[in-house]
Design a protein around this motif. Sequence first.
Motif, short mmCIF file in Angstrom:
data_model
loop_
_atom_site.label_atom_id
_atom_site.label_comp_id
_atom_site.label_asym_id
_atom_site.label_seq_id
_atom_site.Cartn_x
_atom_site.Cartn_y
_atom_site.Cartn_z
N GLU A 129 -17.33 26.65 -43.90
CA GLU A 129 -16.18 26.05 -43.50
C GLU A 129 -15.63 26.57 -42.11
O GLU A 129 -15.35 26.16 -41.12
CB GLU A 129 -15.01 25.60 -44.60
CG GLU A 129 -15.58 24.73 -45.51
CD GLU A 129 -16.00 23.37 -44.81
OE1 GLU A 129 -15.21 23.01 -43.91
OE2 GLU A 129 -16.69 22.40 -45.49
N GLN A 130 -15.53 28.08 -42.31
CA GLN A 130 -14.73 28.66 -41.26
C GLN A 130 -15.75 28.76 -39.87
O GLN A 130 -15.20 28.67 -38.98
CB GLN A 130 -14.60 30.25 -41.74
CG GLN A 130 -13.50 30.05 -42.84
CD GLN A 130 -13.28 31.91 -43.36
OE1 GLN A 130 -14.19 32.68 -42.96
NE2 GLN A 130 -12.30 32.01 -44.15
N ALA A 166 -17.82 26.52 -39.40
CA ALA A 166 -17.89 25.17 -38.79
C ALA A 166 -16.52 25.03 -38.06
O ALA A 166 -16.60 24.49 -36.76
CB ALA A 166 -17.74 23.89 -39.84
N GLU A 167 -15.46 25.69 -38.56
CA GLU A 167 -13.93 25.32 -37.69
C GLU A 167 -14.36 26.12 -36.27
O GLU A 167 -13.85 25.65 -35.21
CB GLU A 167 -12.93 26.05 -38.45
CG GLU A 167 -12.68 25.16 -39.56
CD GLU A 167 -11.47 25.71 -40.39
OE1 GLU A 167 -11.03 26.96 -40.09
OE2 GLU A 167 -11.05 25.16 -41.60
N SER A 178 -17.05 27.13 -34.78
CA SER A 178 -18.06 26.34 -33.98
C SER A 178 -17.26 25.24 -33.18
O SER A 178 -17.27 24.90 -31.94
CB SER A 178 -19.04 25.99 -34.66
OG SER A 178 -19.69 27.05 -35.24
N HIS A 179 -16.28 24.47 -34.05
CA HIS A 179 -15.64 23.39 -33.22
C HIS A 179 -14.69 23.93 -32.38
O HIS A 179 -14.55 23.10 -31.25
CB HIS A 179 -15.06 22.76 -34.51
CG HIS A 179 -14.43 21.56 -34.05
ND1 HIS A 179 -14.88 20.35 -33.59
CD2 HIS A 179 -12.79 21.11 -34.21
CE1 HIS A 179 -14.08 19.59 -33.30
NE2 HIS A 179 -13.16 19.89 -33.41
N GLU A 180 -13.87 24.88 -32.52
CA GLU A 180 -13.12 25.32 -31.52
C GLU A 180 -13.89 25.85 -30.29
O GLU A 180 -13.50 25.61 -29.18
CB GLU A 180 -12.18 26.62 -32.08
CG GLU A 180 -11.09 26.46 -33.25
CD GLU A 180 -10.09 25.33 -32.72
OE1 GLU A 180 -9.88 25.46 -31.50
OE2 GLU A 180 -9.59 24.76 -33.37
N GLU A 186 -16.60 24.92 -29.37
CA GLU A 186 -17.18 23.75 -28.68
C GLU A 186 -15.90 22.94 -27.80
O GLU A 186 -16.22 22.48 -26.67
CB GLU A 186 -17.75 22.60 -29.94
CG GLU A 186 -18.36 21.30 -29.06
CD GLU A 186 -19.06 20.33 -30.14
OE1 GLU A 186 -19.67 19.35 -29.74
OE2 GLU A 186 -19.10 20.86 -31.44
N LEU A 187 -14.92 22.85 -28.55
CA LEU A 187 -13.90 22.20 -27.66
C LEU A 187 -13.56 23.20 -26.39
O LEU A 187 -13.00 22.61 -25.54
CB LEU A 187 -12.48 22.33 -28.63
CG LEU A 187 -12.70 21.07 -29.84
CD1 LEU A 187 -11.32 21.21 -30.67
CD2 LEU A 187 -13.05 19.80 -29.39
N ASP A 188 -13.31 24.48 -26.71
CA ASP A 188 -13.19 25.17 -25.54
C ASP A 188 -14.18 25.19 -24.33
O ASP A 188 -13.80 25.13 -22.88
CB ASP A 188 -13.15 26.75 -25.90
CG ASP A 188 -11.96 27.09 -26.80
OD1 ASP A 188 -10.92 26.27 -26.77
OD2 ASP A 188 -11.80 28.09 -27.51
N GLN A 220 -16.01 22.37 -23.98
CA GLN A 220 -16.06 21.40 -23.45
C GLN A 220 -14.58 21.21 -22.33
O GLN A 220 -14.72 20.71 -21.57
CB GLN A 220 -15.70 20.27 -24.44
CG GLN A 220 -16.81 19.88 -25.29
CD GLN A 220 -16.49 18.87 -26.60
OE1 GLN A 220 -15.36 18.32 -26.50
NE2 GLN A 220 -17.49 18.48 -27.19
#
Length: 577
Positions: free
Chosen positions: A467-468, A470-471, A473-475, A477-479, A481
């Motif tokens: 989960e961490q 994934a979080e 990776s998500h951050e 990915e947002l940065d 983007q």
Amino acid sequence: MHTVSSAVLDDPETLTMIVPSEVAFRHEVVPLVLEGETIVLGALDPENIAKADRLSSILARSVRLEQINRKILSQHQALLYQSDRARSRKSFAVAAAPAAASDDEDFVDSMLQEFPSDDELRPSLIQTHPPRPSALARHQYGDRSPSGITAQSDASGGSTGMFTFVVEEGQRVLMRRSNGTMDVVVGPKRVWRGRNQFRAMVHHVAHPGDYLIVRFRDGRQEHLPGPAEVWFDPRSHESVEVREALQIAAKEAVVVYSQKEGTANVQRRIEYGPALFMPRPGEWLHTFSWHASKGGSEGVVKIPNGLVFQKLWLMPDQMYHDVSDVRTSDDAVLRIRLMIFFELIDIDRMLDATHDPIGDFVNAASSDVVDFTGRHDFESFKRNTERLNELDTYRQLTGRAAQCGYRINKVVYRGYGAAERLQQMHDQAIEARTRLQLDRATEQQAQDLENFKLDSQLARAGKRRTEQAAEVSHELELDAQRLDAALKAEDARRAALREAARLDADQTRAALALDDAHRRDHLASLRDLGVDLTAFLTQSRADRVIELRSPLGGHGATHVHLDSSASSPSRSLGESS
């Protein structure tokens, strides 16, 4: 051998109740002793298996025949059945002269003296008792005899008057004259009595399913299939016997031997069922004597000659067999339990190859088991017991069966047994091993529980890490983007600035070009008017005048290069030829 006195001491009333007189006289047997559920009978031919089976069926109990001679047989019958015989003889004499019996008792005594004595009459009485109807006749006619199929006779076959003898209808008597000649008198008929003696002729009847064996005094023998009848004539007949035809069911067969009259050649043939077999004169059946079990608690112990029979069974069969005292390679003594399934497929080959196929199977199977067990220690034997269910393990058994005309369909391993001490040690080892296995299972369950807890914790930690990750990776990915969007915006801004600068530069260049074109046009018009352009342009504003001259006779053009980027103008002169 049992004697007469031993039989008398063994409750003669019970013996006579079990074996009636008509059965004893008809089959020429006498009861000797009762052994549990088995009645021991004395007989002239104890090897007659058919007689033993027939008596067992009549008496509804197990029968065993023992050898006695005819003299002992007669004495024993007279001793056991004398009361029945006395009553029969007295009633015979009274029936012969009913009128004279009330007037003169001496007449009765004279009649008794005139007729044969017990010893003389015994052969006739033995044959007088009617044959027991066969099972087929009982099924067809019930308990009563069908009219016209059998007729019974009393001792004389008729009634005796003062001077005549009357032969009843359906009876025949043998009239003996004083000179020794004999005639057959067929009833109904009345003849002069005189000094003639009359003896009833025994009527032998064979019902369907029975046959008559007629032996003549000249040595001939005839077999008459039922329904048939013969009146015993001592002048020509040696004996007449009623026997049941052998019932051969489906998937059964008998082996018959026959000898042609006047030759020594014996031929063999096989009779298959379903059929009613009646041997012809000079024929006899093959009697098989094979290994068999004792039954009961020793049902797997095979003994020689335990199974004596005449009918072969062609259906698949099976038998239990235990191989005792088998040693493994580490000297463990075992008993191997087997069940062998076999089937007879070639009778001729069996007859030519062996006299006891069961004994051959027992020996061959024992040899195969000994060979298999000897190649393994006890632990290895337990690991390889499934091979005892495979036919490949029993090469000698299958090979011997094929030689004997049999086919081994399957061998089933039923387990093993060990000696008492080894079994006790084995039981203790099993108990200890079971206890250890239980302890191991308990510890295994505890360890499995700890492993389960640890695995659950690791799984939860892994899930948290996942989960961490994934979080993060998500951050990221947002940065990425956001950065990509900013870069794209900056690129768009710079592209717009560049485009504006280019447009400004193009506009400036266009303006300069237009201004330059106007000046060139103006200077061109001035030149055309004759104005010195150099002077006009400089108008005495030059700091320094440089004059360039071409060489004499030079033909090349003179070039001047101006560098406007320097702080002070620099000139380069050059000449090209």
